[in-house]
Design an enzyme around this catalytic site. Structure first.
Site, PDB file in Angstrom:
ATOM      1  N   LYS B  93       9.465  -8.302  -0.216  1.00  0.00           N
ATOM      2  CA  LYS B  93       8.264  -7.710  -0.465  1.00  0.00           C
ATOM      3  C   LYS B  93       8.566  -6.679  -1.733  1.00  0.00           C
ATOM      4  CE  LYS B  93       6.006  -3.770   2.019  1.00  0.00           C
ATOM      5  NZ  LYS B  93       5.091  -3.300   0.818  1.00  0.00           N
ATOM      6  N   GLY B 154       0.934   5.628   2.759  1.00  0.00           N
ATOM      7  CA  GLY B 154       1.356   6.479   3.824  1.00  0.00           C
ATOM      8  C   GLY B 154      -0.026   7.599   3.938  1.00  0.00           C
ATOM      9  N   ALA B 181      -0.846  -1.012   2.342  1.00  0.00           N
ATOM     10  CA  ALA B 181      -0.776   0.436   2.489  1.00  0.00           C
ATOM     11  C   ALA B 181      -2.259   1.096   2.429  1.00  0.00           C
ATOM     12  CB  ALA B 181      -0.185   0.798   1.009  1.00  0.00           C
ATOM     13  N   GLY B 182      -2.439   2.317   3.048  1.00  0.00           N
ATOM     14  CA  GLY B 182      -3.531   3.045   3.263  1.00  0.00           C
ATOM     15  C   GLY B 182      -4.452   3.190   4.323  1.00  0.00           C
ATOM     16  N   ASN B 203       2.546   0.836   8.004  1.00  0.00           N
ATOM     17  CA  ASN B 203       3.892   1.598   8.639  1.00  0.00           C
ATOM     18  C   ASN B 203       3.288   2.853   9.376  1.00  0.00           C
ATOM     19  OD1 ASN B 203       6.647   1.702   9.262  1.00  0.00           O
ATOM     20  ND2 ASN B 203       6.531   3.361   8.058  1.00  0.00           N
ATOM     21  N   THR B 204       3.049   3.863   8.404  1.00  0.00           N
ATOM     22  CA  THR B 204       2.645   5.043   8.990  1.00  0.00           C
ATOM     23  C   THR B 204       1.523   5.338   9.873  1.00  0.00           C
ATOM     24  OG1 THR B 204       3.337   5.742   6.775  1.00  0.00           O
ATOM     25  CG2 THR B 204       2.171   7.449   8.022  1.00  0.00           C
TER      26      THR B 204
END
Lengths: 68, 252
Positions: B93, B154, B181-182, B203-204
């Site tokens: 990635k 994040g 992301a986001g 992830n977050t």
């Protein structure tokens, strides 16, 4: 002989191989990778790769991370 | 979801950072149903013996090393090569960050790194701005998928520019598009999928939820729901009402 491991100066007697360096540093050998002067050294070559003064070594492993 | 000819039944890829404990990470991974997890490459600490973080991952999971933290093409390429040597995987990635505050990608450095890595046989999954032209350029360079951001890494803001994702989907119907992301909560993931994404990487949103395992389940269901809705084809939006019941036969 002085080499830089992950940016830190380290002194060693004689001219150890990469494999000996890992042993002396007491690092776990599973799933790490090594770069010598910005080139990856394959695991099978660790024993035959001799270090020289001022070599720069990066030893990496994996950590938790998603993004940045 | 197909990445470079490899089929994954889960459309969710999740991270391994920011969890409060390894146990919590494991239970979230299990609940998510994800088959692929992404991990970062860092220097081994020399002053203490560290156990292998990878030992905490379910061995059945496909590990996707990332180049998170790299700010130049050169560092990203070095990181990818180290990851391949350690893990014996050609997946990477690719992330080349351009700015610390926004963590927006440096598209120029990303493209340069992608070209080198493709030439070296890597399966490159690049994080980039949600831009059709950049997506085309990355695919032309040989990337196996495109991974546009939905919002800053994040941030949990959700899809900020749905039109861009939709345009990319329509103009690149054959590309594997993974929103990266986001995403902040389940509805964000569902929206990304409804816009035609093939998958979502996060992830977050899971790791920083109060109950990561429950949020992982929510994400799994949202991604399935969003995908089904996309495949089903939504009704057109109309400004005015349209009665669902027959207009004839109403009692007077």
């Amino acid at each position: 002989m002085k080499v830089y491991v992950n940016g830190e100066a380290r002194n060693f007697n004689g001219t150890p191989s990469l494999a000996e360096l890992i042993e002396q540093l007491n690092l776990p050998v599973a799933r790490i990778a090594i770069e010598l002067n910005r080139e990856v050294v394959r695991r099978s070559d660790w024993g035959s790769t001799m270090l020289k003064d001022e070599d720069r070594i990066e030893i990496v492993h994996f950590v938790g991370g998603g993004k940045n | 979801m197909i990445i470079a000819g490899r089929e994954f039944s889960s459309r969710l890829i999740i991270g391994t950072g920011k969890y409060r404990s390894y146990e919590q990470m494991r239970s979230a991974h299990e609940a998510s149903g994800a088959e692929m997890v992404t991990v970062a490459v860092r220097r081994v600490p020399l002053d203490r013996s560290s156990e292998s973080f990878l030992d905490y991952l379910n061995p059945a999971l496909q590990i996707l090393p990332n180049t998170a933290g790299c700010y130049t093409a050169e560092d990203a390429v070095r990181t990818a090569r180290l990851a391949r040597e350690a893990l014996q995987t050609d997946l990477v990635k690719l992330e080349v960050i351009g700015d610390q505050t926004t963590l927006f990608p440096d598209n120029e450095q990303t493209l340069e790194a992608a070209r080198i890595l493709v030439k070296e046989g890597f399966v490159v999954l690049p994080y980039f701005n949600d831009d059709l032209i950049m997506a085309k350029t990355l695919l032309d360079a040989g990337c196996a998928a495109i991974m546009p951001l939905a919002a800053p890494i994040g941030s949990g803001l959700g899809v900020q520019n749905p039109a861009n994702l939709r345009i990319m989907r329509e103009q690149l119907p054959d590309a594997t598009m993974i929103v990266d992301a986001g995403v902040g909560t389940a509805s964000d993931a569902a929206i990304a999928m409804e816009l035609g994404a093939d998958g979502v990487l996060m992830n977050t949103a899971i790791a920083e939820a109060e109950d990561p395992a429950k949020m992982a389940t929510a994400m799994k269901l949202a991604i399935e729901a969003g995908r089904l809705a996309y495949v089903a084809g939504r009704m057109p939006k109309k400004l005015y009402a349209s009665a669902s019941s027959p207009l004839t036969g109403v009692i007077r």
